[in-house]
Design a protein around this motif. Structure first.
Motif, mmCIF file in Angstrom:
data_model
loop_
_atom_site.group_PDB
_atom_site.id
_atom_site.type_symbol
_atom_site.label_atom_id
_atom_site.label_comp_id
_atom_site.label_asym_id
_atom_site.label_seq_id
_atom_site.Cartn_x
_atom_site.Cartn_y
_atom_site.Cartn_z
ATOM 1 N N ILE A 34 0.858 -1.182 0.000
ATOM 2 C CA ILE A 34 0.000 0.000 0.000
ATOM 3 C C ILE A 34 0.896 1.234 0.000
ATOM 4 O O ILE A 34 1.975 1.230 0.600
ATOM 5 C CB ILE A 34 -0.968 0.000 1.211
ATOM 6 C CG1 ILE A 34 -2.019 1.113 1.081
ATOM 7 C CG2 ILE A 34 -0.220 0.067 2.535
ATOM 8 C CD1 ILE A 34 -3.198 0.960 2.017
ATOM 9 N N HIS A 35 0.445 2.272 -0.687
ATOM 10 C CA HIS A 35 1.231 3.494 -0.796
ATOM 11 C C HIS A 35 1.321 4.200 0.559
ATOM 12 O O HIS A 35 0.325 4.349 1.267
ATOM 13 C CB HIS A 35 0.616 4.448 -1.820
ATOM 14 C CG HIS A 35 1.377 5.731 -1.926
ATOM 15 N ND1 HIS A 35 2.582 5.810 -2.576
ATOM 16 C CD2 HIS A 35 1.123 6.962 -1.432
ATOM 17 C CE1 HIS A 35 3.032 7.054 -2.491
ATOM 18 N NE2 HIS A 35 2.161 7.765 -1.800
ATOM 19 N N GLN A 85 14.665 -4.201 -1.421
ATOM 20 C CA GLN A 85 14.436 -3.001 -0.613
ATOM 21 C C GLN A 85 13.953 -3.445 0.758
ATOM 22 O O GLN A 85 13.218 -4.424 0.870
ATOM 23 C CB GLN A 85 13.337 -2.129 -1.219
ATOM 24 C CG GLN A 85 13.614 -1.543 -2.556
ATOM 25 C CD GLN A 85 12.411 -0.730 -3.052
ATOM 26 O OE1 GLN A 85 11.260 -1.108 -2.841
ATOM 27 N NE2 GLN A 85 12.692 0.381 -3.718
ATOM 28 N N ASN A 86 14.336 -2.717 1.794
ATOM 29 C CA ASN A 86 13.775 -2.954 3.119
ATOM 30 C C ASN A 86 12.522 -2.104 3.257
ATOM 31 O O ASN A 86 12.562 -0.904 2.987
ATOM 32 C CB ASN A 86 14.781 -2.598 4.218
ATOM 33 C CG ASN A 86 15.869 -3.631 4.326
ATOM 34 O OD1 ASN A 86 15.653 -4.811 4.043
ATOM 35 N ND2 ASN A 86 17.044 -3.213 4.734
ATOM 36 N N ARG A 87 11.437 -2.752 3.647
ATOM 37 C CA ARG A 87 10.158 -2.046 3.808
ATOM 38 C C ARG A 87 9.527 -2.431 5.137
ATOM 39 O O ARG A 87 9.692 -3.549 5.617
ATOM 40 C CB ARG A 87 9.172 -2.423 2.699
ATOM 41 C CG ARG A 87 9.586 -1.996 1.322
ATOM 42 C CD ARG A 87 8.498 -2.359 0.336
ATOM 43 N NE ARG A 87 8.916 -2.124 -1.039
ATOM 44 C CZ ARG A 87 8.230 -2.530 -2.082
ATOM 45 N NH1 ARG A 87 7.095 -3.200 -1.930
ATOM 46 N NH2 ARG A 87 8.658 -2.271 -3.301
ATOM 47 N N PHE A 105 0.561 -5.925 4.614
ATOM 48 C CA PHE A 105 0.955 -5.004 3.549
ATOM 49 C C PHE A 105 2.331 -4.449 3.853
ATOM 50 O O PHE A 105 2.629 -4.125 5.002
ATOM 51 C CB PHE A 105 -0.012 -3.818 3.465
ATOM 52 C CG PHE A 105 -1.377 -4.156 2.972
ATOM 53 C CD1 PHE A 105 -1.670 -4.070 1.615
ATOM 54 C CD2 PHE A 105 -2.370 -4.545 3.845
ATOM 55 C CE1 PHE A 105 -2.935 -4.371 1.148
ATOM 56 C CE2 PHE A 105 -3.641 -4.849 3.385
ATOM 57 C CZ PHE A 105 -3.921 -4.769 2.038
ATOM 58 N N THR A 106 3.147 -4.307 2.819
ATOM 59 C CA THR A 106 4.361 -3.525 2.980
ATOM 60 C C THR A 106 4.016 -2.095 2.601
ATOM 61 O O THR A 106 3.138 -1.854 1.766
ATOM 62 C CB THR A 106 5.517 -4.047 2.095
ATOM 63 O OG1 THR A 106 5.142 -3.983 0.723
ATOM 64 C CG2 THR A 106 5.920 -5.458 2.492
ATOM 65 N N LEU A 107 4.674 -1.147 3.237
ATOM 66 C CA LEU A 107 4.487 0.264 2.919
ATOM 67 C C LEU A 107 5.508 0.621 1.850
ATOM 68 O O LEU A 107 6.702 0.381 2.020
ATOM 69 C CB LEU A 107 4.693 1.124 4.165
ATOM 70 C CG LEU A 107 3.815 0.798 5.374
ATOM 71 C CD1 LEU A 107 4.155 1.733 6.533
ATOM 72 C CD2 LEU A 107 2.343 0.878 5.023
ATOM 73 N N SER A 108 5.030 1.166 0.742
ATOM 74 C CA SER A 108 5.943 1.482 -0.360
ATOM 75 C C SER A 108 5.493 2.730 -1.098
ATOM 76 O O SER A 108 4.355 3.165 -0.965
ATOM 77 C CB SER A 108 6.055 0.302 -1.325
ATOM 78 O OG SER A 108 4.809 0.067 -1.947
ATOM 79 N N ASP A 109 6.388 3.268 -1.887
ATOM 80 C CA ASP A 109 6.079 4.426 -2.717
ATOM 81 C C ASP A 109 5.429 3.929 -4.004
ATOM 82 O O ASP A 109 6.088 3.394 -4.879
ATOM 83 C CB ASP A 109 7.351 5.205 -3.032
ATOM 84 C CG ASP A 109 7.098 6.440 -3.896
ATOM 85 O OD1 ASP A 109 5.936 6.665 -4.321
ATOM 86 O OD2 ASP A 109 8.056 7.171 -4.149
#
Length: 160
Positions: A34-35, A85-87, A105-109
């Motif tokens: 999720i963004h 990437q570490n998220r 969910f991982t938090l990502s751009d």
């Protein structure tokens, strides 16, 4: 019975009071994401907490609410370019087809992506079969359920 899900679905995140967020179904991704534009780890006593926001500031359903949890991990994830990437990874409740279940969910751009949420295989496994010709089946099924209460019929598939 597994429900038929389309390539894009409207997702509810009741813990965060977010409803009808468009998410891309991606069977090539293991983890859902999720963004998030803001995420920081803080300490309170000897306990670590994660503070974060979800959705892009320009998204029509962006609230700006800061969410705080002590239930998070840091996970190494390969992005769409194959780079590690570490998220931050968090858990919450999602709602699809009127059913609520836990998802990670991982938090990502995802600011350059069309959809703020990506649903990966881990969330889909055992619950859904993907038909890439379809979209928004959860929303259509909700309308169908309302129509059936009023005696109207339809030929939409709901399970296989």
């Amino acid at each position: 019975m597994k429900k038929v899900i389309g390539r894009r679905e409207k997702i509810n995140l009741p813990d965060w009071d977010l409803w009808g967020i468009s998410g891309k179904v991606d069977t090539g991704a293991y983890t859902s994401s999720i963004h998030s534009e803001y995420a920081e780890m803080i300490k309170k006593g000897d306990k670590s907490y994660l503070r974060f926001t979800v959705l892009d500031r320009r998204h029509p359903k962006y609230t700006g609410n800061v969410i705080e949890t002590d239930d998070f991990t840091v996970k190494s994830v390969k992005n769409s370019f194959g780079e590690a990437q570490n998220r931050y990874q968090i858990a919450t409740t999602i709602e699809l087809f009127g059913e609520k279940f836990d998802a990670e969910f991982t938090l990502s751009d995802r600011s350059r992506m069309r959809n703020q949420i990506l649903l990966g295989r881990k969330t889909l496994k055992g619950r859904f079969v993907v038909d890439v010709d379809l979209t928004d089946q959860s929303k259509k099924m909700a309308k169908l359920a309302g129509s059936r209460k009023h005696g109207k019929g339809t030929d939409l598939p709901d399970t296989i």
